[in-house]
Design a protein around this motif. Sequence first.
Motif, PDB file in Angstrom:
ATOM      1  N   UNK A   1      10.262   7.420  43.377  1.00 45.63           N
ATOM      2  CA  UNK A   1      10.713   6.948  44.475  1.00 45.63           C
ATOM      3  C   UNK A   1       9.192   6.052  45.371  1.00 45.63           C
ATOM      4  N   UNK A   2       8.437   6.772  45.288  1.00 44.73           N
ATOM      5  CA  UNK A   2       6.889   7.031  46.764  1.00 44.73           C
ATOM      6  C   UNK A   2       6.320   5.714  45.704  1.00 44.73           C
TER       7      UNK A   2
ATOM      8  N   UNK B   1       7.656   4.539  42.853  1.00 47.49           N
ATOM      9  CA  UNK B   1       7.774   2.888  42.651  1.00 47.49           C
ATOM     10  C   UNK B   1       7.331   1.723  44.412  1.00 47.49           C
ATOM     11  N   UNK B   2       8.114   2.444  45.330  1.00 49.57           N
ATOM     12  CA  UNK B   2       7.773   1.295  46.875  1.00 49.57           C
ATOM     13  C   UNK B   2       5.946   1.158  46.700  1.00 49.57           C
ATOM     14  N   UNK B   3       5.437   1.915  46.458  1.00 47.88           N
ATOM     15  CA  UNK B   3       4.220   1.924  46.497  1.00 47.88           C
ATOM     16  C   UNK B   3       3.303   0.320  45.577  1.00 47.88           C
ATOM     17  N   UNK B   4       4.558   0.676  44.307  1.00 50.70           N
ATOM     18  CA  UNK B   4       3.624  -0.652  43.461  1.00 50.70           C
ATOM     19  C   UNK B   4       4.531  -2.237  44.271  1.00 50.70           C
ATOM     20  N   UNK B   5       5.608  -1.783  44.539  1.00 49.11           N
ATOM     21  CA  UNK B   5       6.607  -3.166  45.014  1.00 49.11           C
ATOM     22  C   UNK B   5       5.727  -3.407  46.731  1.00 49.11           C
ATOM     23  N   UNK B   6       4.826  -2.805  47.567  1.00 50.85           N
ATOM     24  CA  UNK B   6       3.540  -3.411  48.406  1.00 50.85           C
ATOM     25  C   UNK B   6       2.586  -4.089  47.563  1.00 50.85           C
ATOM     26  N   UNK B   7       2.578  -3.238  47.236  1.00 41.87           N
ATOM     27  CA  UNK B   7       1.298  -3.654  46.016  1.00 41.87           C
ATOM     28  C   UNK B   7       1.632  -5.751  46.213  1.00 41.87           C
ATOM     29  N   UNK B   8       2.873  -5.424  45.243  1.00 44.22           N
ATOM     30  CA  UNK B   8       2.602  -7.299  45.078  1.00 44.22           C
ATOM     31  C   UNK B   8       2.136  -8.266  46.085  1.00 44.22           C
ATOM     32  N   UNK B   9       1.751  -8.944  45.932  1.00 48.12           N
ATOM     33  CA  UNK B   9       1.755 -10.105  46.491  1.00 48.12           C
ATOM     34  C   UNK B   9       0.609  -9.665  48.228  1.00 48.12           C
ATOM     35  N   UNK B  10      -0.641  -8.955  47.840  1.00 47.94           N
ATOM     36  CA  UNK B  10      -1.036  -8.597  48.838  1.00 47.94           C
ATOM     37  C   UNK B  10      -1.689  -9.660  49.237  1.00 47.94           C
ATOM     38  N   UNK B  11      -2.605  -9.711  48.908  1.00 53.71           N
ATOM     39  CA  UNK B  11      -3.317 -10.836  48.456  1.00 53.71           C
ATOM     40  C   UNK B  11      -3.318 -12.032  49.183  1.00 53.71           C
ATOM     41  N   UNK B  12      -1.344 -12.520  49.848  1.00 55.22           N
ATOM     42  CA  UNK B  12      -1.628 -13.109  50.789  1.00 55.22           C
ATOM     43  C   UNK B  12      -0.452 -12.543  51.908  1.00 55.22           C
ATOM     44  N   UNK B  13      -1.211 -11.433  51.916  1.00 55.46           N
ATOM     45  CA  UNK B  13      -1.095 -10.899  53.525  1.00 55.46           C
ATOM     46  C   UNK B  13      -1.645 -11.362  54.829  1.00 55.46           C
TER      47      UNK B  13
END
Length: 266
Positions: A251-252, A254-266
């Motif tokens: 789960x950790x 999985x959540x990391x991969x979800x957070x990585x999506x679209x990081x360049x737009x932050x």
Amino acid sequence: MTTSEPLGQGDVLEAADDGVQMWQRHLFIITADCDFAHRKHQGRVTCLPLLSANEYHSEMQLPGIRERLAEKPITEVINIIQRSKGLQTSPMRIREWVSEADTVEIIEQLNLSGKDADDAKIAIDSIRLIYSDATDLNSAIGALIDAQTTGPNPPKREKAIQRVMSPIRSAYSNPPGDALFVSSFSRDHFEGYFAYLRHLEQVWQQDIATGPTRSPIKYRRISKLQDRFAHSLIQRFAQVFTAIGLPDEYEQVRDMHADMIGEEFQ
């Protein structure tokens, strides 16, 4: 349902003894009909408890609500202690302290004065009210609402009510996977109940009466749930114990991969 019908899955039992615990008062039979027919159950009838709505909310819903509402005043006390005394303490210790001593004693032991003492008193009294014993569900709900409106940085009463009532009301339309709301199960039992799927009771078949009898019994059959509700309960019960959980590490990641999506737009 007639008294001549054999005992079967979906039947509802009522304890003959009014003094039994809530887990034994009303039971829903989950033993399969084929097990009764072929005596595979060896005389043991497996059941789920049917708790009144008040019992279910008091036992299953209120503890989580208390923990969430206690976070704010507990954090307030911790911050006061750290700011005024430079000491570190844990939320668990604060809860224990409140149960061990009255508010005045705690403030004296901390040697607090002025605004720190006033703020600590408000927070401690709020914690005490949150965890106070209640004689019934309405009393418990009232205490949780009052604990917020008299606590640190109190919300409006409407908001305080919502924080308590929203999770309780949602248990009806969106119950957790280990429970199911049953509005009624007999002419005399129509005030709302929850079948709780993580607690099993076993009753000897010989102790169950399906009709009038002079023999001593422990349970009597009082009704039978409609097939659709009975099958839904059995299905939910199976899902509770067949669900396969994944490790925390999965789960950790999985959540990391979800957070990585679209990081360049932050």
